[in-house]
Scaffold this active site. Structure first.
Site, PDB file in Angstrom:
ATOM      1  N   LEU A   1      39.242  45.099  45.156  1.00 49.60           N
ATOM      2  CA  LEU A   1      38.908  46.390  45.496  1.00 49.60           C
ATOM      3  C   LEU A   1      38.746  47.274  44.457  1.00 49.60           C
ATOM      4  CD1 LEU A   1      41.557  46.891  48.493  1.00 49.60           C
ATOM      5  CD2 LEU A   1      39.051  46.370  48.636  1.00 49.60           C
TER       6      LEU A   1
ATOM      7  N   ASP B   1      35.255  37.208  49.829  1.00 47.73           N
ATOM      8  CA  ASP B   1      35.072  37.663  48.515  1.00 47.73           C
ATOM      9  C   ASP B   1      34.524  38.822  48.069  1.00 47.73           C
ATOM     10  OD1 ASP B   1      35.281  37.166  45.653  1.00 47.73           O
ATOM     11  OD2 ASP B   1      33.977  35.430  45.639  1.00 47.73           O
TER      12      ASP B   1
ATOM     13  N   HIS C   1      29.966  45.938  43.052  1.00 47.13           N
ATOM     14  CA  HIS C   1      29.500  46.218  41.644  1.00 47.13           C
ATOM     15  C   HIS C   1      28.428  47.437  41.754  1.00 47.13           C
ATOM     16  CE1 HIS C   1      31.478  42.988  39.651  1.00 47.13           C
ATOM     17  NE2 HIS C   1      30.938  42.029  40.408  1.00 47.13           N
TER      18      HIS C   1
END
Ligand SMILES: [Zn+2]
Length: 454
Positions: free
Chosen positions: A67, A309, A313
């Site tokens: 997170l 997962d 980004h």
């Protein structure tokens, strides 16, 4: 007293061996009953939801998300990440420790839980680092972290290289009754590889990341698990060899569980040719024969959990601007010139997953690889068991964390509509069948996608 009645859905609750048409009643944040249609009277003022043609399941839980908070608010915050989780049907997510500062202290765990409470959406389950600052040298005070609220322990993003440090961690974490989640990578063998060792890496001219880099570590750590008696969880398993090792260790009686990501099961290495940085992750997308092995292991029950997962980004971390000319989603990329291959190797690993996970996982059911109850085990019951939390069931008295899924909801992935702050996905434009249309936490609706155009 707030209450909600979900009427006439297909209720799937594997912990109680329930799969049939029922009404689910929750009052004051707790499950009250799962009863035949029309048998439960809703209290005055109850919210009543017609769940016909939908599945009503214990809230989905993701045991592996990043997170980015504290530390990287441009990529994600606890608030945006938990909203993305709720929109994906998740009522709880386990937030990994590779924040800045790293979650290796009760203060950071407390910060995460405070931000999550303020967000008033999906729940956050803190994951404690195994080693101080993820440096692999000094063991964290696991008892203090568990007391602060950590329910899983992992240095994810980094492997734990030192066997002594890891063995001690396994013993101490096992004594507390928790599991350790392992990112399995021998960095001497992965060599910071950008793409699976195979035809795609060769074609692009980028550094290769072989299966053995994962499998060698899985082998070592399963031996340590057997030795220490610890409960170990293998994160994002991606190779046929790792699966064979897990199967063998389980036969010998090791307490081992493992997870697969939606991207490792849905894509193979060829996706990198079209999606470039948005298909680069660690471990990398593997060869088609590894993907087939993952499917077999899902079908035969070896793989316990589907976990995203989720790794948000920003475009700069992915070098999207500089690499844009080389990757076109409609055709395969050419061989990269040396400077571009270097940039590609340097770009951040990972993809977002919270808002596409369920839709991708539903494909396993639509193709009859697994039945709906097994999907609920992999996305709710088994994750709750791994995290040792009171969730993953619709048992009377349990927290009213519930996901309502329309299994035939036909939709197309549009990253610009994500709740997540980040858009790094290789699934843009993909058509999926199945979506969460209501996410309920503590008896409150935290996501409502019923209108279809939210
Ligand atoms: Zn990892």
């Amino acid at each position: 007293m707030k209450s909600i009645l979900l009427r006439g859905g297909r209720v799937i609750d594997p912990a109680n061996r329930i799969d049939g048409t029922f009404d689910v009643l929750a009052i004051d944040g707790k499950i009250v009953s799962v009863a035949p249609r029309g048998a439960s009277a809703a209290p005055d003022g109850a919210a009543i939801v017609d769940a016909g043609r939908c599945w009503v399941v214990p809230g989905l839980i993701d045991v592996h998300v990043h997170l980015r908070d504290p530390g990287f608010p441009r990529k994600e915050t606890i608030q945006t990440g938990l909203r993305a989780a709720a929109a994906g049907g998740f009522t709880a997510v386990a937030a990994m420790a590779n924040t800045k500062p790293v979650n290796d202290s009760p203060e950071i765990t407390g910060y995460m839980l405070d931000r999550a409470r303020e967000a008033r959406t999906a729940r956050l389950v803190p994951v404690s680092a195994v080693t101080r600052n993820l440096e692999g040298r000094e063991n964290v005070d696991y008892r203090a972290m568990a007391k602060a609220g950590a329910r899983l322990f992992s240095d994810d993003g980094m492997p734990v290289d030192d066997e002594n440090v890891l063995a001690r961690a396994m013993r101490e974490i096992a004594a507390l009754g928790y599991a350790i989640s392992l990112h399995e990578e021998d960095r001497g063998l992965s060599c910071n590889g950008a793409v699976n060792a195979g035809t795609v890496a060769a074609r692009l001219g980028v550094t290769a990341y072989p299966n053995i880099a994962e499998a060698a570590r899985v082998r070592r750590d399963l031996a340590l698990a057997q030795e220490t008696g610890a409960a170990v969880h293998i994160a994002h398993v991606s190779t046929r060899e790792s699966l064979d090792l897990v199967r063998e260790a389980r036969r010998r009686g090791a307490h081992v569980t493992c997870e697969v990501t939606p991207h490792h099961m849905a894509l193979d290495e060829s996706a990198v040719l079209r999606w470039g940085p948005n298909a680069k992750m660690n471990p990398p997308l593997r060869a088609a024969h590894d993907v087939a092995a993952l499917h077999d292991a899902i079908a035969d029950g070896l793989i316990d959990i589907i976990a995203t997962d989720h790794a948000p980004h920003d475009p700069e971390s992915k070098h999207l601007g500089q690499l844009a000319g080389f990757f076109d989603t409609r055709e395969a990329a050419p061989r990269l010139p040396a400077h571009a291959a270097g940039l590609f190797a340097d770009c951040a690993n990972g993809v977002v997953g919270l808002e596409t996970s369920l839709g991708l996982a539903m494909d396993l059911v639509h193709r009859s690889l697994i039945g709906a109850p097994r999907l609920v085990e992999m996305m709710s019951l088994n994750p709750a068991r791994l995290l040792r939390i009171d969730a993953g069931t619709l048992t009377a008295g349990a927290p009213a964390d519930i996901t309502v899924i329309d299994p035939n909801f036909d939709w197309t992935v549009e990253p610009e509509r994500f709740r997540s702050k980040s858009r790094n996905t290789p699934f843009a434009g993909v058509r999926l069948l199945g979506k969460a249309i209501l996410t309920i936490v503590d008896g409150e609706i935290v996501y409502d996608g019923r209108s279809g155009d939210e």
